[in-house]
Design a protein around this motif. Sequence first.
Motif, PDB file in Angstrom:
ATOM      1  N   THR A 130       1.004  -1.240   0.014  1.00  0.00           N
ATOM      2  CA  THR A 130      -0.171   0.025   0.009  1.00  0.00           C
ATOM      3  C   THR A 130       0.989   1.241  -0.067  1.00  0.00           C
ATOM      4  O   THR A 130       1.739   1.428   0.717  1.00  0.00           O
ATOM      5  CB  THR A 130      -0.910   0.045   0.954  1.00  0.00           C
ATOM      6  OG1 THR A 130      -1.543  -1.257   1.086  1.00  0.00           O
ATOM      7  CG2 THR A 130      -1.797   1.305   1.221  1.00  0.00           C
ATOM      8  N   LEU A 131       0.704   1.927  -0.867  1.00  0.00           N
ATOM      9  CA  LEU A 131       1.289   3.455  -1.043  1.00  0.00           C
ATOM     10  C   LEU A 131       0.272   4.429  -0.064  1.00  0.00           C
ATOM     11  O   LEU A 131      -0.774   4.788  -0.628  1.00  0.00           O
ATOM     12  CB  LEU A 131       1.450   3.809  -2.252  1.00  0.00           C
ATOM     13  CG  LEU A 131       2.143   5.235  -2.438  1.00  0.00           C
ATOM     14  CD1 LEU A 131       3.589   5.092  -2.231  1.00  0.00           C
ATOM     15  CD2 LEU A 131       2.007   5.675  -3.934  1.00  0.00           C
ATOM     16  N   ARG A 132       0.676   5.076   0.816  1.00  0.00           N
ATOM     17  CA  ARG A 132       0.145   5.789   1.844  1.00  0.00           C
ATOM     18  C   ARG A 132       0.507   7.388   1.791  1.00  0.00           C
ATOM     19  O   ARG A 132       1.694   7.475   1.649  1.00  0.00           O
ATOM     20  CB  ARG A 132       0.084   5.380   3.393  1.00  0.00           C
ATOM     21  CG  ARG A 132      -0.384   4.114   3.539  1.00  0.00           C
ATOM     22  CD  ARG A 132      -0.625   3.316   4.896  1.00  0.00           C
ATOM     23  NE  ARG A 132      -0.962   2.338   5.010  1.00  0.00           N
ATOM     24  CZ  ARG A 132      -1.953   2.009   5.058  1.00  0.00           C
ATOM     25  NH1 ARG A 132      -3.179   2.703   4.984  1.00  0.00           N
ATOM     26  NH2 ARG A 132      -2.413   0.394   5.516  1.00  0.00           N
ATOM     27  N   LEU A 133      -0.509   8.290   1.498  1.00  0.00           N
ATOM     28  CA  LEU A 133       0.006   9.765   1.402  1.00  0.00           C
ATOM     29  C   LEU A 133      -0.915  10.361   2.232  1.00  0.00           C
ATOM     30  O   LEU A 133      -2.220  10.324   2.401  1.00  0.00           O
ATOM     31  CB  LEU A 133      -0.357  10.283   0.008  1.00  0.00           C
ATOM     32  CG  LEU A 133      -0.049  11.332  -0.566  1.00  0.00           C
ATOM     33  CD1 LEU A 133       1.371  11.695  -0.783  1.00  0.00           C
ATOM     34  CD2 LEU A 133      -0.917  11.750  -1.614  1.00  0.00           C
ATOM     35  N   THR A 134      -0.287  10.982   3.323  1.00  0.00           N
ATOM     36  CA  THR A 134      -1.032  11.849   4.376  1.00  0.00           C
ATOM     37  C   THR A 134      -0.627  13.280   4.126  1.00  0.00           C
ATOM     38  O   THR A 134       0.359  13.528   4.188  1.00  0.00           O
ATOM     39  CB  THR A 134      -0.480  11.318   5.565  1.00  0.00           C
ATOM     40  OG1 THR A 134      -0.587   9.930   5.888  1.00  0.00           O
ATOM     41  CG2 THR A 134      -1.122  12.050   6.797  1.00  0.00           C
TER      42      THR A 134
ATOM     43  N   ALA B 215       3.039  13.575   3.765  1.00  0.00           N
ATOM     44  CA  ALA B 215       4.291  12.247   4.072  1.00  0.00           C
ATOM     45  C   ALA B 215       3.757  11.046   3.056  1.00  0.00           C
ATOM     46  O   ALA B 215       2.601  10.933   2.912  1.00  0.00           O
ATOM     47  CB  ALA B 215       4.182  11.823   5.425  1.00  0.00           C
ATOM     48  N   VAL B 216       4.839  10.368   2.730  1.00  0.00           N
ATOM     49  CA  VAL B 216       4.491   9.353   1.857  1.00  0.00           C
ATOM     50  C   VAL B 216       5.362   8.067   2.233  1.00  0.00           C
ATOM     51  O   VAL B 216       6.233   8.237   2.726  1.00  0.00           O
ATOM     52  CB  VAL B 216       4.977   9.414   0.406  1.00  0.00           C
ATOM     53  CG1 VAL B 216       6.071   9.826   0.196  1.00  0.00           C
ATOM     54  CG2 VAL B 216       4.463   8.389  -0.666  1.00  0.00           C
TER      55      VAL B 216
ATOM     56  N   ASP C 283      11.960   7.310   9.584  1.00  0.00           N
ATOM     57  CA  ASP C 283      11.065   6.371  10.171  1.00  0.00           C
ATOM     58  C   ASP C 283      10.279   5.426   8.740  1.00  0.00           C
ATOM     59  O   ASP C 283       9.151   5.332   9.048  1.00  0.00           O
ATOM     60  CB  ASP C 283      10.051   6.748  11.112  1.00  0.00           C
ATOM     61  CG  ASP C 283      10.918   7.349  12.244  1.00  0.00           C
ATOM     62  OD1 ASP C 283      11.961   6.787  12.820  1.00  0.00           O
ATOM     63  OD2 ASP C 283      10.124   8.002  13.125  1.00  0.00           O
ATOM     64  N   GLY C 284      11.082   5.439   7.862  1.00  0.00           N
ATOM     65  CA  GLY C 284      10.243   4.595   6.600  1.00  0.00           C
ATOM     66  C   GLY C 284       9.418   5.721   5.875  1.00  0.00           C
ATOM     67  O   GLY C 284       8.777   4.953   5.016  1.00  0.00           O
TER      68      GLY C 284
END
Length: 259
Positions: free
Chosen positions: A76-80, A150-151, A184-185
């Motif tokens: 999963t690619l998460r974009l916040t 943040a990705v 942190d990744g």
Amino acid sequence: MSRLLSFIFACMFVPVFLQGQTFPLQNRNLYWFEEPAKSAKYALPLGSQQLTALVYGAPGTEQIRLKSADDQCVGTLRLTSLGHEMYSNYRHTLDLDSAMDIVEYMVPSQPGVTGEQTYYKFRRETFCPMGDSLLVMRLTTDSPKGLSFAVQLTSDSDSQNSSFQKLDTYLKVTNRGGQQMERDGALYVTDQQEAILYLDMSRVKDVKSQALSRVEGLDYQALLSGHVSQYRSIADSSTLWLGEDPKAHRPVNVHRSKA
């Protein structure tokens, strides 16, 4: 009036129960939604030879589910984007003429001393270049240095919260000005008006690829134009006949609630 719809790769993954809306007759090759997808079956699909990407379209915390050819979720690619939970004028579109996913919305600024707010536009364009293993996303805004996010890339094979090792092996972000740091990744990008994200999807499956090095320094518009040109050459050679549309003679200003 007859309906001809280009038979495209992305359309192969659009479920028959897709509960979106269609634009008027002159733009009928667009599917659009007025809210983000609440589950995977309503996420909009993009595809490449390696993986399928399911885009939910959430402004605050976006997630793009990456599936393998055998329909297994591999990551999963998460974009916040903090503060984007309070959005308006939202639209999530799958453009079947260019195989591109588009998310558009507006976010209010913090009230100034006068108590007035300014609404800024935010836009995300995502596509998978034809003939490659990449996912490309461009993020833009009309807010001065208003683009901060943040990705993070997580693996579903081990744990939904486990980060991929060596994030820059899979993911790169180019930006104009602003700042960028990894911690942190996750990759943090701040104070920009435009950023372009490149995800090498083949490497998610531990397949050696030079996709990231090929696009590094390549102009975004050139990459997009090449993708659309290749895509159209395939899409225009195959069509699906959907028969006569009984609603085709309605006036174009009639709003359709569901399709």
